[in-house]
Design an enzyme around this catalytic site. Sequence first.
Site, PDB file in Angstrom:
ATOM      1  CD  GLU A  94      -7.908   3.676  -9.323  1.00  0.00           C
ATOM      2  OE1 GLU A  94      -9.208   3.458  -8.651  1.00  0.00           O
ATOM      3  OE2 GLU A  94      -7.264   4.164  -8.699  1.00  0.00           O
ATOM      4  CB  CYS A 337      -4.314   3.762  -3.655  1.00  0.00           C
ATOM      5  SG  CYS A 337      -2.347   4.236  -3.697  1.00  0.00           S
TER       6      CYS A 337
HETATM    7  N1  SAH Z   1       1.426  -2.277  -2.366  1.00  0.00           N
HETATM    8  C1  SAH Z   1       2.359  -1.124  -2.499  1.00  0.00           C
HETATM    9  C2  SAH Z   1       2.057  -0.109  -3.874  1.00  0.00           C
HETATM   10  C3  SAH Z   1       1.039   0.975  -3.284  1.00  0.00           C
HETATM   11  S1  SAH Z   1       1.911   2.472  -3.138  1.00  0.00           S
HETATM   12  C4  SAH Z   1       2.639  -0.518  -1.320  1.00  0.00           C
HETATM   13  O1  SAH Z   1       1.975  -0.374  -0.298  1.00  0.00           O
HETATM   14  O2  SAH Z   1       3.899   0.141  -1.263  1.00  0.00           O
HETATM   15  C5  SAH Z   1       0.469   3.277  -2.514  1.00  0.00           C
HETATM   16  C6  SAH Z   1       1.223   4.390  -1.280  1.00  0.00           C
HETATM   17  O3  SAH Z   1       0.054   4.964  -0.876  1.00  0.00           O
HETATM   18  C7  SAH Z   1       1.301   3.121  -0.143  1.00  0.00           C
HETATM   19  O4  SAH Z   1       2.385   3.822   0.485  1.00  0.00           O
HETATM   20  C8  SAH Z   1       0.130   3.341   0.722  1.00  0.00           C
HETATM   21  O5  SAH Z   1       0.390   2.974   1.900  1.00  0.00           O
HETATM   22  C9  SAH Z   1      -0.174   4.735   0.507  1.00  0.00           C
HETATM   23  N2  SAH Z   1      -1.483   5.139   0.774  1.00  0.00           N
HETATM   24  C10 SAH Z   1      -2.794   4.317   0.362  1.00  0.00           C
HETATM   25  N3  SAH Z   1      -3.755   4.772   0.752  1.00  0.00           N
HETATM   26  C11 SAH Z   1      -3.451   6.092   1.385  1.00  0.00           C
HETATM   27  C12 SAH Z   1      -4.526   7.066   2.173  1.00  0.00           C
HETATM   28  N4  SAH Z   1      -5.559   6.684   2.176  1.00  0.00           N
HETATM   29  N5  SAH Z   1      -3.661   8.106   2.559  1.00  0.00           N
HETATM   30  C13 SAH Z   1      -2.374   8.409   2.312  1.00  0.00           C
HETATM   31  N6  SAH Z   1      -1.648   7.255   1.934  1.00  0.00           N
HETATM   32  C14 SAH Z   1      -2.373   6.403   1.440  1.00  0.00           C
END
Ligand code: SAH
Length: 351
Positions: A94, A337
């Site tokens: 994606e 994500c």
């Molecule tokens: N693996 C890396 C890159 C992904 S960034 C990282 O964890 O930083 C994507 C961001 O969106 C991260 O901060 C993740 O924790 C956040 N995220 C993922 N799912 C989410 C959700 N359901 N609600 C809010 N933030 C979310």
Amino acid sequence: MRPSILSLDPPALAEAVASLGQPRFRARQLSEWLYARHAGTWDAMTNLPAAMRAALAERWLDPEGTLATVEVAGEEGTGTRKVLSRLADGELVETVLIPAKDRTTVCVSSQVGCGCGCAFCASGLNGCTRSLASGEIVAQAAMAARLLGRRPDNVVFMGIGEPFLNYEAALAAARRMNDAEPEGLGIGARRITISTCGVVPGIGRFAAEGRQFELSVSLHAPTDAQRGRLMPVNRRWPLGELIPACRAYTERTGRIITFEYTLVAGFNDRPEDARALLRLLRPFPSRVNLIPLNPVREFDGRTPSDAVCEAFREALERGGLNATLRRSKGRGVNASCGQLRRARIGRGGPA
Ligand code: SAH
């Protein structure tokens, strides 16, 4: 599987062209097609001799062969577009294009799935199938450039995957995006952000890169007890290792880290959580980006009210921490994500 032409750095590209018996200037022409003119296919590269294009095609994947668009989902009103693409081995990734007033940000994936397993994140629900090659990451920004008709303004490594568990390819991709045309896409280093869930060795390496890329760290909780419940990575690298690594990064580079903090009602949004966060981060300069939880079916946490989110932000500001509250875009297109890919592959893993 043929590798992607976008995985080659400038010396490797020059060598690839030389190995076809072509003169030097052809490498520059090829580079221009890839990074300045955003060509998708060998056929589009009309000033290259047909025999050279055929020879390239035998050995390398062109940008569209690297990343073939399967579906583009648009979101009403915001202009956010989420692109689902197929890699040469059939895996799906994606990419999200997020327009703002005067700029467009591209959110790229760095792995097929994710092995980190954060409780609220849809990306990790089926584990990590493989890491992306650098060309497969660069191809996402190049595809965005084709859709936009110009280079994207910002790139964030905030799609699926953990970039610091695919360090070499992620950084090679970031360099290719940052290098001036025609060696790269010409996107400013400060407009390229890598986001990590807290892979401590990656933070140390990143500090030594010598380019002014931005760093985001997904923190989400101020204590090990809370963070451990949300993020399995905290067991490997607890706050006692993560925070000193962040501080050392800031001291070494003079650059400020953005800490991502997803607000979950009643879990990490209370006044005592704000106080604990202040104690954790106040010792060195940083900023906090608050994201109200984007609900996913598999996680039973709730999104705090706007008033609670705003009160949390104000508590941080009053305590001297720079904090912003971000409304997530893309909810309507399953753009948080991993959600679009997951909708497509279902629960059983990649088809
Ligand atoms: N693996 C890396 C890159 C992904 S960034 C990282 O964890 O930083 C994507 C961001 O969106 C991260 O901060 C993740 O924790 C956040 N995220 C993922 N799912 C989410 C959700 N359901 N609600 C809010 N933030 C979310």
